[in-house]
Design a protein around this motif. Sequence first.
Motif, PDB file in Angstrom:
ATOM      1  N   LEU A 419       0.556  12.159 -16.145  1.00 20.07           N
ATOM      2  CA  LEU A 419       1.975  12.169 -15.788  1.00 20.07           C
ATOM      3  C   LEU A 419       2.789  11.411 -16.826  1.00 20.07           C
ATOM      4  N   LEU A 420       2.300  10.245 -17.254  1.00 16.08           N
ATOM      5  CA  LEU A 420       3.031   9.480 -18.260  1.00 16.08           C
ATOM      6  C   LEU A 420       3.090  10.240 -19.583  1.00 16.08           C
ATOM      7  N   ARG A 421       2.010  10.931 -19.935  1.00 12.17           N
ATOM      8  CA  ARG A 421       2.037  11.726 -21.168  1.00 12.17           C
ATOM      9  C   ARG A 421       3.079  12.839 -21.054  1.00 12.17           C
ATOM     10  N   ARG A 422       3.147  13.479 -19.902  1.00  9.41           N
ATOM     11  CA  ARG A 422       4.166  14.523 -19.728  1.00  9.41           C
ATOM     12  C   ARG A 422       5.570  13.946 -19.838  1.00  9.41           C
ATOM     13  N   TYR A 423       5.797  12.813 -19.196  1.00  9.80           N
ATOM     14  CA  TYR A 423       7.103  12.168 -19.305  1.00  9.80           C
ATOM     15  C   TYR A 423       7.420  11.832 -20.768  1.00  9.80           C
TER      16      TYR A 423
END
Length: 500
Positions: A419-423
């Motif tokens: 999720l953090l990578r997507r953000y």
Amino acid sequence: MSGAAANPVDLLIVGGGINGAGIARDAAGRGLSVVLCEKDDLAAHTSSASTKLIHGGLRYLEYYEFGLVRKSLQERELLLDCAPHIMWPLRFVLPHAPHLRPAWMIRAGLFLYDHLARRRRLAGSEALDLRRHEAGRPLKPGWAKAFAYSDGWVEDARLVVLNVVDARERGARVLTRTRCTRLEREPGAWSATLTRADGTTETVRARAVVNAAGPWVGQFLAEASPVKPSHGVRLVKGSHVIVPKLYEHPYAYIFQNEDKRIIFAIPYERDFTLVGTTDVEYRGDAAKVAIDEAEVAYLCQLANRYFTREITPADVVWSYSGVRPLIDDESDDPSSVTRDYRFELDAAGPPLLSIFGGKITTYRKLAEEALAQVLPPLGVHAKPWTLGVPLPGGDLPNADFEAYVSATTARLPAFEPALLRRYARAYGSRLERLLGGATTPAALGEEVLPGVYRAEIEHLRRDEFAVTAEDILWRRTKLGLHLPHDAAARLNDWLARHPA
């Protein structure tokens, strides 16, 4: 007449694609008062339907467009530095088919491609032995030789949005879902009637107008202005299909075909491969462009010539099409029509500049050149400033995306790393604004869809002009590929129940 209508802004820009977005950002950063209007969502048409490459255009060398290729290669390096979250290097493999272009010709073309402009971040070209290199494994037997070279990837719709976000933060007024329906010349200014989606109107007076309407550049002149175009626009449809990924490695492919066209196969959204594009003359409504069965079959057939894992139209999980508004040079071959741009300036009173053609890679340079034509008649001499200036979220330390992701993941252990990578990929350093100090997913509010929290939706509505589920799931992100089929309906229902 109201005060707002009586006092003209410096510049009205019609069109919220990449050209209009880049010009709005550049002009606002020079201190001009700017209004940008777009009849639909930002990047709703051509600028979200590209092959998503920041590239010089290797195939344009075949048509002797050395100037365009050099300009594009110069901009390629600059863009990769200013937004490392939405743009990154991509290595291409070009399998050699002896019955097409001879190897010496390809080597010569790649030598030019390597040296027409200075490279800092991208590796040069090289020969590959597909019998030993991992790029040969997904291909059918018989491919032995290939060449590799570098270009760049871009999240095209996000590039448009980030330019407009920056323009607004520098003072521009941005009106999406607002059409310019009439332009009238008055002494010293244009009077523009802007019509919103609900039918209400307002009048904006502007000292100059830029017509960046893309496929509608000629139609806008003919229907809304007293100016007649001297350039024709040729609409060429390009379609792409998305299929479950055809291979595991990170390389992209460029294939040469007997009809002299090329197609790309590119890793896409982790789980997919993007295959495109077509080049088809288009004479319909540019707002209703869509892939047809023949194009789907064509792309599948070409992919099957090369890959061991064959695909059929039933494997296509998504497709998209756009029309490129190219300058009509009366060429018989749509693939050979120039991708360069031209300006048409009408200065019989307040200036009106219309933009014909163009490509994503050169949008920043186009903006500088457009303002060089528009500003002198206004007595404005502000200098260009965008060279090397990061786009919103692009100010990552040392432009190192992976280091930024690692540091963010270590700092926020309660979040799933994916999720953090997507953000980080979408928002860069501005993921901090989205998080708003949250250190756990629960602090982001309701999980409206799997992995999509209220905080992100509100960020996209508040800061990035998103209105509908399509804006959010297919342009601001590509979450539509990863979510259940009813995601758009569910999100639109949620948006209706939670007005911005």
